[in-house]
Scaffold this motif. Structure first.
Motif, PDB file in Angstrom:
ATOM      1  N   GLY A  87      98.213 112.514  55.727  1.00 43.00           N
ATOM      2  CA  GLY A  87      97.849 113.927  55.785  1.00 43.00           C
ATOM      3  C   GLY A  87      96.516 114.176  56.460  1.00 43.00           C
ATOM      4  O   GLY A  87      95.869 115.187  56.231  1.00 43.00           O
ATOM      5  N   LEU A  88      96.095 113.239  57.335  1.00 43.80           N
ATOM      6  CA  LEU A  88      94.789 113.356  57.991  1.00 43.80           C
ATOM      7  C   LEU A  88      94.914 113.570  59.500  1.00 43.80           C
ATOM      8  O   LEU A  88      93.924 113.495  60.220  1.00 43.80           O
ATOM      9  CB  LEU A  88      93.965 112.090  57.735  1.00 43.80           C
ATOM     10  N   GLY A  89      96.132 113.838  59.950  1.00 46.63           N
ATOM     11  CA  GLY A  89      96.376 113.952  61.380  1.00 46.63           C
ATOM     12  C   GLY A  89      95.537 114.998  62.079  1.00 46.63           C
ATOM     13  O   GLY A  89      95.133 114.815  63.230  1.00 46.63           O
ATOM     14  N   ASP A  90      95.232 116.117  61.371  1.00 44.48           N
ATOM     15  CA  ASP A  90      94.446 117.188  61.982  1.00 44.48           C
ATOM     16  C   ASP A  90      92.961 117.097  61.643  1.00 44.48           C
ATOM     17  O   ASP A  90      92.169 117.932  62.076  1.00 44.48           O
ATOM     18  CB  ASP A  90      94.993 118.555  61.555  1.00 44.48           C
ATOM     19  N   LYS A  91      92.587 116.083  60.864  1.00 48.33           N
ATOM     20  CA  LYS A  91      91.189 115.941  60.440  1.00 48.33           C
ATOM     21  C   LYS A  91      90.478 114.771  61.118  1.00 48.33           C
ATOM     22  O   LYS A  91      89.247 114.724  61.160  1.00 48.33           O
ATOM     23  CB  LYS A  91      91.126 115.759  58.930  1.00 48.33           C
ATOM     24  N   VAL A  92      91.248 113.819  61.594  1.00 45.02           N
ATOM     25  CA  VAL A  92      90.678 112.635  62.244  1.00 45.02           C
ATOM     26  C   VAL A  92      91.273 112.528  63.641  1.00 45.02           C
ATOM     27  O   VAL A  92      92.488 112.578  63.819  1.00 45.02           O
ATOM     28  CB  VAL A  92      90.984 111.350  61.442  1.00 45.02           C
ATOM     29  N   GLU A  93      90.420 112.393  64.633  1.00 44.82           N
ATOM     30  CA  GLU A  93      90.889 112.269  66.015  1.00 44.82           C
ATOM     31  C   GLU A  93      91.020 110.799  66.395  1.00 44.82           C
ATOM     32  O   GLU A  93      90.098 110.005  66.176  1.00 44.82           O
ATOM     33  CB  GLU A  93      89.929 112.955  66.983  1.00 44.82           C
ATOM     34  N   VAL A  94      92.156 110.437  66.969  1.00 44.84           N
ATOM     35  CA  VAL A  94      92.337 109.114  67.562  1.00 44.84           C
ATOM     36  C   VAL A  94      92.122 109.275  69.063  1.00 44.84           C
ATOM     37  O   VAL A  94      92.873 109.982  69.735  1.00 44.84           O
ATOM     38  CB  VAL A  94      93.742 108.547  67.276  1.00 44.84           C
ATOM     39  N   ARG A  95      91.069 108.640  69.565  1.00 43.22           N
ATOM     40  CA  ARG A  95      90.709 108.808  70.978  1.00 43.22           C
ATOM     41  C   ARG A  95      90.878 107.477  71.710  1.00 43.22           C
ATOM     42  O   ARG A  95      90.190 106.498  71.404  1.00 43.22           O
ATOM     43  CB  ARG A  95      89.284 109.313  71.107  1.00 43.22           C
ATOM     44  N   THR A  96      91.801 107.432  72.641  1.00 41.35           N
ATOM     45  CA  THR A  96      91.980 106.221  73.451  1.00 41.35           C
ATOM     46  C   THR A  96      91.011 106.295  74.625  1.00 41.35           C
ATOM     47  O   THR A  96      91.088 107.189  75.453  1.00 41.35           O
ATOM     48  CB  THR A  96      93.416 106.106  73.959  1.00 41.35           C
ATOM     49  N   THR A  97      90.103 105.354  74.665  1.00 39.81           N
ATOM     50  CA  THR A  97      89.017 105.381  75.649  1.00 39.81           C
ATOM     51  C   THR A  97      89.204 104.290  76.692  1.00 39.81           C
ATOM     52  O   THR A  97      90.130 103.479  76.630  1.00 39.81           O
ATOM     53  CB  THR A  97      87.661 105.178  74.964  1.00 39.81           C
ATOM     54  N   GLY A  98      88.273 104.257  77.631  1.00 39.41           N
ATOM     55  CA  GLY A  98      88.229 103.165  78.590  1.00 39.41           C
ATOM     56  C   GLY A  98      87.599 101.934  77.974  1.00 39.41           C
ATOM     57  O   GLY A  98      87.346 101.869  76.770  1.00 39.41           O
ATOM     58  N   CYS A  99      87.347 100.956  78.809  1.00 39.32           N
ATOM     59  CA  CYS A  99      86.808  99.661  78.369  1.00 39.32           C
ATOM     60  C   CYS A  99      85.434  99.819  77.731  1.00 39.32           C
ATOM     61  O   CYS A  99      84.547 100.458  78.290  1.00 39.32           O
ATOM     62  CB  CYS A  99      86.722  98.732  79.571  1.00 39.32           C
ATOM     63  N   HIS A 100      85.246  99.215  76.537  1.00 36.36           N
ATOM     64  CA  HIS A 100      83.947  99.210  75.858  1.00 36.36           C
ATOM     65  C   HIS A 100      83.071  98.049  76.330  1.00 36.36           C
ATOM     66  O   HIS A 100      81.903  97.978  75.975  1.00 36.36           O
ATOM     67  CB  HIS A 100      84.146  99.085  74.344  1.00 36.36           C
ATOM     68  N   GLY A 101      83.656  97.117  77.040  1.00 38.58           N
ATOM     69  CA  GLY A 101      82.884  96.004  77.580  1.00 38.58           C
ATOM     70  C   GLY A 101      83.071  94.678  76.878  1.00 38.58           C
ATOM     71  O   GLY A 101      83.068  93.627  77.511  1.00 38.58           O
ATOM     72  N   PHE A 102      83.232  94.698  75.549  1.00 38.30           N
ATOM     73  CA  PHE A 102      83.264  93.450  74.775  1.00 38.30           C
ATOM     74  C   PHE A 102      84.696  92.909  74.747  1.00 38.30           C
ATOM     75  O   PHE A 102      85.341  92.826  73.698  1.00 38.30           O
ATOM     76  CB  PHE A 102      82.742  93.706  73.363  1.00 38.30           C
ATOM     77  N   CYS A 103      85.183  92.513  75.905  1.00 40.02           N
ATOM     78  CA  CYS A 103      86.598  92.154  76.076  1.00 40.02           C
ATOM     79  C   CYS A 103      87.005  90.954  75.218  1.00 40.02           C
ATOM     80  O   CYS A 103      88.169  90.827  74.829  1.00 40.02           O
ATOM     81  CB  CYS A 103      86.881  91.865  77.538  1.00 40.02           C
ATOM     82  N   GLU A 104      86.070  90.085  74.941  1.00 40.48           N
ATOM     83  CA  GLU A 104      86.327  88.898  74.123  1.00 40.48           C
ATOM     84  C   GLU A 104      86.861  89.259  72.738  1.00 40.48           C
ATOM     85  O   GLU A 104      87.563  88.468  72.110  1.00 40.48           O
ATOM     86  CB  GLU A 104      85.003  88.122  73.986  1.00 40.48           C
ATOM     87  N   ARG A 105      86.549  90.469  72.247  1.00 38.94           N
ATOM     88  CA  ARG A 105      86.829  90.829  70.858  1.00 38.94           C
ATOM     89  C   ARG A 105      87.915  91.887  70.696  1.00 38.94           C
ATOM     90  O   ARG A 105      88.029  92.497  69.634  1.00 38.94           O
ATOM     91  CB  ARG A 105      85.544  91.321  70.198  1.00 38.94           C
ATOM     92  N   GLY A 106      88.706  92.130  71.716  1.00 34.02           N
ATOM     93  CA  GLY A 106      89.731  93.164  71.602  1.00 34.02           C
ATOM     94  C   GLY A 106      90.866  92.785  70.670  1.00 34.02           C
ATOM     95  O   GLY A 106      91.083  91.606  70.394  1.00 34.02           O
ATOM     96  N   PRO A 107      91.613  93.791  70.170  1.00 39.72           N
ATOM     97  CA  PRO A 107      91.364  95.229  70.335  1.00 39.72           C
ATOM     98  C   PRO A 107      90.134  95.689  69.528  1.00 39.72           C
ATOM     99  O   PRO A 107      89.919  95.248  68.405  1.00 39.72           O
ATOM    100  CB  PRO A 107      92.627  95.885  69.780  1.00 39.72           C
TER     101      PRO A 107
END
Length: 611
Positions: free
Chosen positions: A61-81
């Protein structure tokens, strides 16, 4: 994008009003789950993680209260996701879909930190809760790359919300083209694509060229081994690049521009095309930009992957439909470039710096970096280092700080041997040069170069002769040098080969038509200069000190250490390992051994040695 209606802006005032409207529609205190969805993290399954977050939040029930934002690369590729939960900036790494219900229940609902998902510093063994406390990020200065982790690259509204196109509005409404050029000159910005030529002077030369038709080009043909800076910027923040290009086109008087992206970068192509369409829809690109009377059309051209097309004149030839080959440098592209018209070409990172300089001023930019190298630089840090990925650091930082403070040192307690900077045309620098400040001039003096920004770390197990051979395989015009190196790595080297390589290197540097050719011998020259004893060992003793060159090594079983467990037997694909039964050492048949190293990697008891 949200449901706010799109309306073309006819002035800078309308653009700013829209920005404020977007900001007011957003809750600054709202929880945002920023998920890295760059190419690297997508390979780890980041898109599925993002979808799972959406599903679990809806269930809670949090779909309208929390945003899921898919972003570009954060840089720390070794530790993905990777996931950063804002506004607290809680940093979770190597996430699995099974972790998501716990994150929502504990972190999102109750602000609890899940310790097992935190990053552990390999040097101190401390767990780090917040993104800014992770050593990989702590010494960085993420001016150009920072918004990659904050915005959805497919949303122009996200870019506007962080100040996007504010610099364009300032440039077009408040500055004359000559003033923009002078500001870029004053900033000291040098091209980030490899050559390091002063950007402002390049623009000035093109602006003053006597031709009404001029072109602007963005070079996103990134072919250096280990380099993915431009790809990640174009994937994660394409509007910053486009904004820089529009400002540059306005400054030099161009009305047509091209982005040359290698076809192996499908996400970069997709996001660049979308960003162009969005900018056109908002009146930020196309006809009569922001009501200024200035117009610009940007085209996308997909490169075929030829390494040489990273060189400016070869790239222009490719754009014209010709074979991508460099031409002599006495004809300047600022006077006769694409279609023999004055042309300004910069790479992705250079263009992305332009909005920052226009917004904050040349004096601000000029205070960052060293006397001859201003601002920051994005590097790809890869190879034998604990923390791999993309880093953005101020010019002048030392190699030691990059390798040990940001990179976390060498894995498995191995000894640092060298760092290769600048791609195939760069050089390999030894441990004695770790305190070298990283800038254009210092790296060149040391026999390497800045290049586009690839940094490859090597440890004691890397053979420097083989490294030189490998990098020469990317280049044309060095066939004879490559043949000599191949001969040396096979144990067929002769006295005089080193001197022959030095003579050939000098001849190529003196006779090359372009900078790419002139720097081609760097891997050989630098490895001979700093690791000459390895060449001599290959030639005189017919040994490879790093035990990497297959022709000069053999794998052997140490009977005293081998209990006949069978791990090496199972790992061997050629049947070279012969089992004699339990508690009996195995036999290695050298006639069948391909020296693949599978037995060495499989053995946990140090019963396989390389001689």
């Amino acid at each position: 994008m949200s449901n706010i209606a799109i309306k073309k802006f006819s002035s800078a005032t309308e653009l700013e009003a829209k920005r404020q409207e977007i900001l007011k529609s957003r809750n600054s205190g709202q929880a945002v789950i920023a998920i890295c969805c760059g190419t690297g993290c997508q390979a780890y399954g980041a898109k599925k993680v993002a979808d799972a977050f959406e599903e679990e939040l809806a269930k809670a029930g949090l779909g309208d209260k929390v945003e899921v934002r898919t972003t570009g690369c954060h840089g720390f590729c070794e530790r993905g996701p990777l996931v950063v939960i804002r506004p607290q900036n809680i940093f979770y790494q190597r996430l699995k879909i099974s972790d998501i219900p716990e994150i929502i229940e504990k972190t999102i609902k109750n602000n609890e930190v899940i310790e097992r998902l935190l990053y552990v510093d390999p040097m101190t063994k401390e767990k780090k809760v917040h993104e800014h406390d992770v050593p990989f990020y702590k010494k960085q200065m993420r001016l150009v790359f920072g918004n990659n982790g904050n915005i959805d690259p497919t949303s122009i509204e996200d870019y506007l919300a962080v100040g996007g196109y504010k610099s364009l509005a300032k440039a077009i409404s408040s500055l004359k083209p000559d003033e923009i050029v002078e500001e870029i000159i004053k900033s000291g910005l040098r091209g980030r694509g490899g050559g390091g030529f002063p950007t402002g002077w390049k623009w000035k030369s093109c602006r003053e060229a006597h031709d009404p038709v001029k072109y602007v080009i963005c070079n996103c043909d990134e072919g250096d081994p280990g380099a993915f800076m431009d790809r990640s910027l174009m994937e994660g923040n394409p509007h910053s690049v486009i904004e820089g290009m529009i400002i540059g086109a306005y400054a030099i008087g161009s009305h047509e521009a091209y982005i040359y992206i290698r076809d192996e970068y499908p996400m970069a192509v997709k996001h660049a095309l979308l960003a162009i369409k969005q900018a056109e829809d908002y009146g930020l690109l196309g006809e009569n930009i922001l009501g200024s009377g200035f117009s610009l059309k940007i085209h996308i051209n997909r490169g075929g992957g030829a390494f040489v097309c990273g060189e400016s004149t070869a790239l222009m030839a490719s754009l014209e439909g010709k074979v991508g080959e460099p031409r002599a440098k006495y004809v300047h592209t600022s006077e006769k470039g694409l279609y023999d018209k004055p042309t300004t070409l910069n790479n992705v990172e250079t263009w992305a710096n332009i909005p920052l300089i226009i917004e904050k001023g040349a004096d601000w930019f000029n205070k960052i970096g060293t006397a001859g190298s201003k601002g920051t630089k994005i590097f790809s840090l890869v190879g034998k280092v604990n923390n791999t990925g993309l880093i953005e650091v101020p010019m002048g930082i030392t190699l030691r700080e990059i390798v040990y403070d940001i990179g976390g040192g060498i894995p498995k307690g191995k000894k640092f041997k060298a760092i290769q900077t600048g791609g195939p045309s760069g050089g390999c620098l030894p441990e004695s040069m770790l305190d070298l400040p990283v800038d254009f001039d210092e790296l060149t003096k040391a026999g390497s170069m800045m290049g586009s920004g690839a940094m490859i770390v090597m440890d004691e197990d890397n053979c420097m002769v083989e490294i030189a051979r490998y990098f020469l395989s990317f280049l044309e015009g060095v066939k004879r040098m490559r043949q000599i190196l191949e001969k040396i790595t096979k144990g067929e080297g002769e006295e005089g080969d080193i001197e022959h390589l030095e003579q050939l290197s000098q001849a190529i540097q003196d006779a090359s038509l372009c900078a790419l050719g002139g720097s081609a011998p760097n891997p050989v020259m630098s490895t001979i200069k700093y690791f000459r004893e390895e060449y001599e060992a290959h030639i005189r003793q017919k040994t490879c000190p790093a035990k990497e060159c297959k022709a000069l090594i053999t794998y052997n079983i140490i009977d005293a250490n081998c209990p006949g467990c069978g791990l090496c037997y199972k790992a061997c694909a050629t049947g070279a390992i012969i089992s004699q039964g339990k508690k009996m050492p195995v036999i290695l048949d050298q006639s069948k051994c391909t020296k693949c190293g599978a037995c060495f990697d499989a053995c946990k008891l140090h019963a396989v040695e390389i001689r």
